[in-house]
Structures are given as structure tokens and as C-alpha cells.
Motif scaffolding. Sequence first.
Motif, PDB file in Angstrom:
ATOM      1  N   ASP A   1      19.145   6.851   0.713  1.00  0.00           N
ATOM      2  CA  ASP A   1      20.186   5.823   0.634  1.00  0.00           C
ATOM      3  C   ASP A   1      19.668   4.519   0.040  1.00  0.00           C
ATOM      4  O   ASP A   1      20.409   3.536  -0.031  1.00  0.00           O
ATOM      5  CB  ASP A   1      20.763   5.540   2.025  1.00  0.00           C
ATOM      6  N   GLY A   2      18.385   4.492  -0.361  1.00  0.00           N
ATOM      7  CA  GLY A   2      17.811   3.299  -0.979  1.00  0.00           C
ATOM      8  C   GLY A   2      17.308   2.251  -0.014  1.00  0.00           C
ATOM      9  O   GLY A   2      17.065   1.106  -0.403  1.00  0.00           O
ATOM     10  N   GLU A   3      17.112   2.615   1.254  1.00  0.00           N
ATOM     11  CA  GLU A   3      16.590   1.675   2.245  1.00  0.00           C
ATOM     12  C   GLU A   3      15.061   1.673   2.191  1.00  0.00           C
ATOM     13  O   GLU A   3      14.443   2.715   2.044  1.00  0.00           O
ATOM     14  CB  GLU A   3      17.063   2.051   3.648  1.00  0.00           C
ATOM     15  N   PHE A   4      14.455   0.481   2.330  1.00  0.00           N
ATOM     16  CA  PHE A   4      13.003   0.318   2.262  1.00  0.00           C
ATOM     17  C   PHE A   4      12.402   0.283   3.667  1.00  0.00           C
ATOM     18  O   PHE A   4      12.912  -0.407   4.549  1.00  0.00           O
ATOM     19  CB  PHE A   4      12.619  -0.990   1.580  1.00  0.00           C
ATOM     20  N   PHE A   5      11.291   0.992   3.817  1.00  0.00           N
ATOM     21  CA  PHE A   5      10.499   0.962   5.041  1.00  0.00           C
ATOM     22  C   PHE A   5       9.039   0.823   4.641  1.00  0.00           C
ATOM     23  O   PHE A   5       8.646   1.259   3.555  1.00  0.00           O
ATOM     24  CB  PHE A   5      10.726   2.245   5.860  1.00  0.00           C
ATOM     25  N   PRO A   6       8.214   0.213   5.487  1.00  0.00           N
ATOM     26  CA  PRO A   6       6.828  -0.040   5.102  1.00  0.00           C
ATOM     27  C   PRO A   6       6.014   1.214   4.809  1.00  0.00           C
ATOM     28  O   PRO A   6       5.095   1.182   4.011  1.00  0.00           O
ATOM     29  CB  PRO A   6       6.237  -0.814   6.273  1.00  0.00           C
ATOM     30  N   CYS A   7       6.358   2.328   5.449  1.00  0.00           N
ATOM     31  CA  CYS A   7       5.657   3.579   5.189  1.00  0.00           C
ATOM     32  C   CYS A   7       6.461   4.732   5.750  1.00  0.00           C
ATOM     33  O   CYS A   7       7.504   4.541   6.375  1.00  0.00           O
ATOM     34  CB  CYS A   7       4.232   3.569   5.768  1.00  0.00           C
ATOM     35  N   GLU A   8       5.949   5.923   5.560  1.00  0.00           N
ATOM     36  CA  GLU A   8       6.642   7.127   6.012  1.00  0.00           C
ATOM     37  C   GLU A   8       6.491   7.371   7.510  1.00  0.00           C
ATOM     38  O   GLU A   8       7.147   8.248   8.063  1.00  0.00           O
ATOM     39  CB  GLU A   8       6.115   8.337   5.235  1.00  0.00           C
ATOM     40  N   LYS A   9       5.665   6.590   8.184  1.00  0.00           N
ATOM     41  CA  LYS A   9       5.393   6.812   9.605  1.00  0.00           C
ATOM     42  C   LYS A   9       6.423   6.174  10.536  1.00  0.00           C
ATOM     43  O   LYS A   9       6.473   6.508  11.707  1.00  0.00           O
ATOM     44  CB  LYS A   9       4.007   6.275   9.952  1.00  0.00           C
ATOM     45  N   VAL A  10       7.213   5.243  10.029  1.00  0.00           N
ATOM     46  CA  VAL A  10       8.165   4.542  10.888  1.00  0.00           C
ATOM     47  C   VAL A  10       9.504   5.274  10.938  1.00  0.00           C
ATOM     48  O   VAL A  10       9.817   6.084  10.069  1.00  0.00           O
ATOM     49  CB  VAL A  10       8.380   3.080  10.441  1.00  0.00           C
ATOM     50  N   SER A  11      10.287   4.966  11.942  1.00  0.00           N
ATOM     51  CA  SER A  11      11.597   5.584  12.113  1.00  0.00           C
ATOM     52  C   SER A  11      12.588   5.044  11.083  1.00  0.00           C
ATOM     53  O   SER A  11      12.693   3.836  10.885  1.00  0.00           O
ATOM     54  CB  SER A  11      12.119   5.305  13.524  1.00  0.00           C
ATOM     55  N   GLU A  12      13.328   5.950  10.483  1.00  0.00           N
ATOM     56  CA  GLU A  12      14.327   5.556   9.490  1.00  0.00           C
ATOM     57  C   GLU A  12      15.577   4.947  10.116  1.00  0.00           C
ATOM     58  O   GLU A  12      16.447   4.464   9.391  1.00  0.00           O
ATOM     59  CB  GLU A  12      14.725   6.765   8.645  1.00  0.00           C
ATOM     60  N   VAL A  13      15.680   4.961  11.411  1.00  0.00           N
ATOM     61  CA  VAL A  13      16.820   4.335  12.072  1.00  0.00           C
ATOM     62  C   VAL A  13      16.454   2.973  12.664  1.00  0.00           C
ATOM     63  O   VAL A  13      17.292   2.300  13.237  1.00  0.00           O
ATOM     64  CB  VAL A  13      17.426   5.254  13.165  1.00  0.00           C
ATOM     65  N   SER A  14      15.218   2.564  12.482  1.00  0.00           N
ATOM     66  CA  SER A  14      14.742   1.303  13.024  1.00  0.00           C
ATOM     67  C   SER A  14      15.222   0.124  12.186  1.00  0.00           C
ATOM     68  O   SER A  14      14.959   0.043  10.991  1.00  0.00           O
ATOM     69  CB  SER A  14      13.210   1.297  13.058  1.00  0.00           C
ATOM     70  N   LYS A  15      15.911  -0.805  12.836  1.00  0.00           N
ATOM     71  CA  LYS A  15      16.358  -2.030  12.161  1.00  0.00           C
ATOM     72  C   LYS A  15      15.171  -2.960  11.901  1.00  0.00           C
ATOM     73  O   LYS A  15      15.117  -3.644  10.892  1.00  0.00           O
ATOM     74  CB  LYS A  15      17.404  -2.760  13.002  1.00  0.00           C
ATOM     75  N   VAL A  16      14.204  -2.971  12.835  1.00  0.00           N
ATOM     76  CA  VAL A  16      13.024  -3.830  12.698  1.00  0.00           C
ATOM     77  C   VAL A  16      12.163  -3.393  11.510  1.00  0.00           C
ATOM     78  O   VAL A  16      11.633  -4.229  10.780  1.00  0.00           O
ATOM     79  CB  VAL A  16      12.177  -3.815  13.993  1.00  0.00           C
ATOM     80  N   MET A  17      12.032  -2.097  11.333  1.00  0.00           N
ATOM     81  CA  MET A  17      11.167  -1.580  10.278  1.00  0.00           C
ATOM     82  C   MET A  17      11.851  -1.499   8.911  1.00  0.00           C
ATOM     83  O   MET A  17      11.189  -1.330   7.896  1.00  0.00           O
ATOM     84  CB  MET A  17      10.649  -0.193  10.658  1.00  0.00           C
ATOM     85  N   ASN A  18      13.161  -1.651   8.875  1.00  0.00           N
ATOM     86  CA  ASN A  18      13.885  -1.646   7.609  1.00  0.00           C
ATOM     87  C   ASN A  18      13.641  -2.986   6.923  1.00  0.00           C
ATOM     88  O   ASN A  18      14.103  -4.027   7.381  1.00  0.00           O
ATOM     89  CB  ASN A  18      15.379  -1.428   7.861  1.00  0.00           C
TER      90      ASN A  18
ATOM     91  N   ALA B   1       0.833  -1.200   0.000  1.00  0.00           N
ATOM     92  CA  ALA B   1       0.000   0.000   0.000  1.00  0.00           C
ATOM     93  C   ALA B   1       0.867   1.249   0.000  1.00  0.00           C
ATOM     94  O   ALA B   1       0.555   2.238  -0.650  1.00  0.00           O
ATOM     95  CB  ALA B   1      -0.933  -0.002   1.207  1.00  0.00           C
ATOM     96  N   ARG B   2       1.965   1.176   0.704  1.00  0.00           N
ATOM     97  CA  ARG B   2       2.919   2.269   0.781  1.00  0.00           C
ATOM     98  C   ARG B   2       4.306   1.651   0.819  1.00  0.00           C
ATOM     99  O   ARG B   2       4.495   0.538   1.293  1.00  0.00           O
ATOM    100  CB  ARG B   2       2.735   3.082   2.056  1.00  0.00           C
ATOM    101  N   LEU B   3       5.256   2.408   0.364  1.00  0.00           N
ATOM    102  CA  LEU B   3       6.648   2.013   0.495  1.00  0.00           C
ATOM    103  C   LEU B   3       7.458   3.286   0.609  1.00  0.00           C
ATOM    104  O   LEU B   3       7.363   4.160  -0.258  1.00  0.00           O
ATOM    105  CB  LEU B   3       7.128   1.192  -0.708  1.00  0.00           C
ATOM    106  N   PHE B   4       8.203   3.406   1.682  1.00  0.00           N
ATOM    107  CA  PHE B   4       9.054   4.572   1.871  1.00  0.00           C
ATOM    108  C   PHE B   4      10.478   4.161   1.550  1.00  0.00           C
ATOM    109  O   PHE B   4      10.990   3.181   2.088  1.00  0.00           O
ATOM    110  CB  PHE B   4       8.954   5.071   3.316  1.00  0.00           C
ATOM    111  N   VAL B   5      11.117   4.889   0.638  1.00  0.00           N
ATOM    112  CA  VAL B   5      12.500   4.620   0.253  1.00  0.00           C
ATOM    113  C   VAL B   5      13.328   5.835   0.651  1.00  0.00           C
ATOM    114  O   VAL B   5      13.034   6.952   0.245  1.00  0.00           O
ATOM    115  CB  VAL B   5      12.621   4.357  -1.265  1.00  0.00           C
ATOM    116  N   THR B   6      14.366   5.596   1.441  1.00  0.00           N
ATOM    117  CA  THR B   6      15.229   6.697   1.863  1.00  0.00           C
ATOM    118  C   THR B   6      16.139   7.118   0.715  1.00  0.00           C
ATOM    119  O   THR B   6      16.248   6.410  -0.295  1.00  0.00           O
ATOM    120  CB  THR B   6      16.112   6.291   3.068  1.00  0.00           C
TER     121      THR B   6
END
Length: 130
Positions: free
Chosen positions: A29-46, A22-27
Motif C-alpha cells: 500500500d506504499g506505507e514506510f516502515f524502518p525495516c521488515e522486523k516491525v509490525s505493519e499495523v504499528s502506527k508508531v513504526m509507520n 540502512a533498511r526501508l520496508f515499503v508495504t
Amino acid sequence: MGRTKSLPEIGAPGGPCIPGKARLFVTVDGEFFPCEKVSEVSKVMNIGNLDDGFEMKKVNDLLNVGKLTPVECKKCWALTKCSICAKELEREGKLSVDAKLSMCESVRRSTEERLKKLILLKESRTIYKI
């Protein structure tokens, strides 16, 4: 459409989104996160990166947060209306059972309030013909 008289044999919590669909947040640096609401430093959410693709185990863990508390979730009347998001469950670099369970009563209360409003609306339409 027929009405069901019981819960289905297989079900899932109603809240979790599908990480990366439904969403994909890409930093930058090319790192994937499930959405823009999660922390970009989270290892679990990466959940992966541009070079290696998705880390399916992490995606699966986020998608199946109900497996953190299978017994409690199966007994909960609000299971299909559950709105607990995985972003709220991270504690010390892991998805936390305690964090999830601490939110259950709030979810049940808000679900009950939404149901009451729906019933009131339906009753009002019957009484006032709207």
C-alpha cells in the motif's frame, strides 16, 4: 590512531539504526516502515508513505530512543554498545520508557559477555602467537 582517555562530550546509544536509511520496508500500500522486523499495523513504526514522504517527527522519535531515558542512558557504561531496538519498545501505541528500562540489565550482561570473549581471544593470541 590515538587512544581516547575519556568519553566524548556528545554520544549516542550504539544500537538504534537509522530509520529508512540502512533498511526501508515499503508495504504493497506504499506505507514506510524502518525495516521488515516491525509490525505493519504499528502506527508508531509507520514512518511515512509514498504519497507524502517521510514523517520526520516519527523518524526522529525512532532515531532518538535514547531520549526516552536520558538520565539512565548517560549513566550507563554500555551506552555505546546498546543494542535496544525501537521495535521492542512499543506498548499501547507508544514508545515505552518502562519497556526500555526493562531491557537494560540484559544489554549490560550481553555486552559484558562479549567483552570477556574479546579479552579471552586477545589473551589467547598473545599466549599461542596466533
